[in-house]
Enzyme design. Structure first.
Site, PDB file in Angstrom:
ATOM      1  CG  LEU A  36      88.032   7.752   7.965  1.00 33.36           C
ATOM      2  CD1 LEU A  36      88.164   8.567   6.698  1.00 33.36           C
ATOM      3  CD2 LEU A  36      88.337   8.604   9.185  1.00 33.36           C
TER       4      LEU A  36
ATOM      5  CB  SER B 123      84.043   1.748  12.044  1.00 28.53           C
ATOM      6  OG  SER B 123      84.760   2.938  12.332  1.00 28.53           O
ATOM      7  CD  GLU B 124      86.073  -5.843  10.885  1.00 34.46           C
ATOM      8  OE1 GLU B 124      86.298  -6.841  10.171  1.00 34.46           O
ATOM      9  OE2 GLU B 124      86.758  -5.541  11.871  1.00 34.46           O
TER      10      GLU B 124
ATOM     11  CB  CYS C  33      77.224  -0.617   9.459  1.00 40.04           C
ATOM     12  SG  CYS C  33      77.325   0.106  11.111  1.00 40.04           S
TER      13      CYS C  33
ATOM     14  NE  ARG D 120      79.696   4.152  19.498  1.00 38.97           N
ATOM     15  CZ  ARG D 120      78.512   3.575  19.792  1.00 38.97           C
ATOM     16  NH1 ARG D 120      77.685   3.226  18.822  1.00 38.97           N
ATOM     17  NH2 ARG D 120      78.161   3.379  21.047  1.00 38.97           N
TER      18      ARG D 120
ATOM     19  CG  ASP E 259      83.402   6.648  18.788  1.00 36.81           C
ATOM     20  OD1 ASP E 259      84.406   5.944  18.532  1.00 36.81           O
ATOM     21  OD2 ASP E 259      82.707   7.194  17.906  1.00 36.81           O
TER      22      ASP E 259
ATOM     23  NE  ARG F 186      84.105   5.035  15.739  1.00 34.14           N
ATOM     24  CZ  ARG F 186      83.022   5.323  15.026  1.00 34.14           C
ATOM     25  NH1 ARG F 186      82.865   4.758  13.840  1.00 34.14           N
ATOM     26  NH2 ARG F 186      82.112   6.143  15.478  1.00 34.14           N
TER      27      ARG F 186
ATOM     28  CB  SER G 271      81.407  11.071   7.745  1.00 36.58           C
ATOM     29  OG  SER G 271      81.177  10.725   9.092  1.00 36.58           O
TER      30      SER G 271
END
Length: 210
Positions: free
Chosen positions: A59, A61-62, A76, A102, A134, A136, A157
């Site tokens: 997963l 995150s952009e 990232c 996030r 966070d 998300r 992760s």
């Protein structure tokens, strides 16, 4: 079972991926109907899992600054590059989730960067802006996995919250596989904060603040 609506695949398209270091791989990008948060998340299907094996899933995150511009303030971009190759080798899916900063958005993330330049860590900066540490939620990720027929996986992760949320959403996370450690002179404090504040599985001894 968790109570959320099912999503369905919307489109599938083959895309050859090319990275700056020369690595290349062909992927299938999948879009979806019915995601609960209304965001344009995309699944990147890579490789072909051997029969009877568990797919490797990330997963991700952009992160415009890290993924696109190569910012050294986070890890990232290198995590994305590593994940694509590891998943392609084994077979699985990278879920590219539109959760910049996030979940707080690009502008807020850059505002938080400015506060970090004044000495706050990444979580303290969010709090100073009146924002969650966070924000998300991975319900849409669980919907995407369900639409792809994945109910059991190994999760690539360092973040225990991702595994915990997926399990609460009915996904069997068989194992959590740590990513590599990608330190720069500009992200060590950020990585240390992730270990100390949200128990990311990174080697704290290697993340010296100096």
């Amino acid at each position: 079972m968790p109570d959320f609506p099912a999503a369905t695949p919307r489109s599938r398209v083959r895309v050859p991926l090319r990275f700056q270091d020369g690595y290349s791989v062909d992927a299938e990008l999948v879009t979806f109907h019915g995601l609960t948060d209304g965001q344009e998340h995309v699944a990147v299907v890579l490789g072909d899992p051997a029969p009877g094996t568990t797919p490797l899933v990330r997963l991700h995150s952009e992160c415009l600054t890290g993924d696109v511009f190569g910012s050294a303030r986070c890890d990232c971009g290198p995590q994305l590059r590593e994940a694509v190759e590891r998943i392609a080798d084994r077979g699985g899916v990278l879920l590219y989730l539109r959760q910049e900063g996030r979940g707080i958005g690009l502008y807020n993330k850059l505002d938080a960067y400015a506060l970090q330049d004044q000495g706050l860590d990444t979580y303290e900066a969010n709090a100073a802006l009146g924002l969650p540490e966070d924000d998300r939620d991975y319900t849409a990720a669980a919907q995407m996995l369900g639409a792809l027929g994945i109910d059991s996986l190994d999760l690539l992760s360092n973040n225990p919250d991702k595994a915990g949320q997926l399990r609460d959403l009915g996904i069997d996370v068989h194992d959590r596989v740590p990513t590599g450690v990608f330190t720069t002179a500009h992200n060590v404090r950020y990585l240390r904060a992730k270990v100390l504040q949200t128990q990311h599985t990174l080697p704290l001894a290697e993340l010296s603040a100096g």
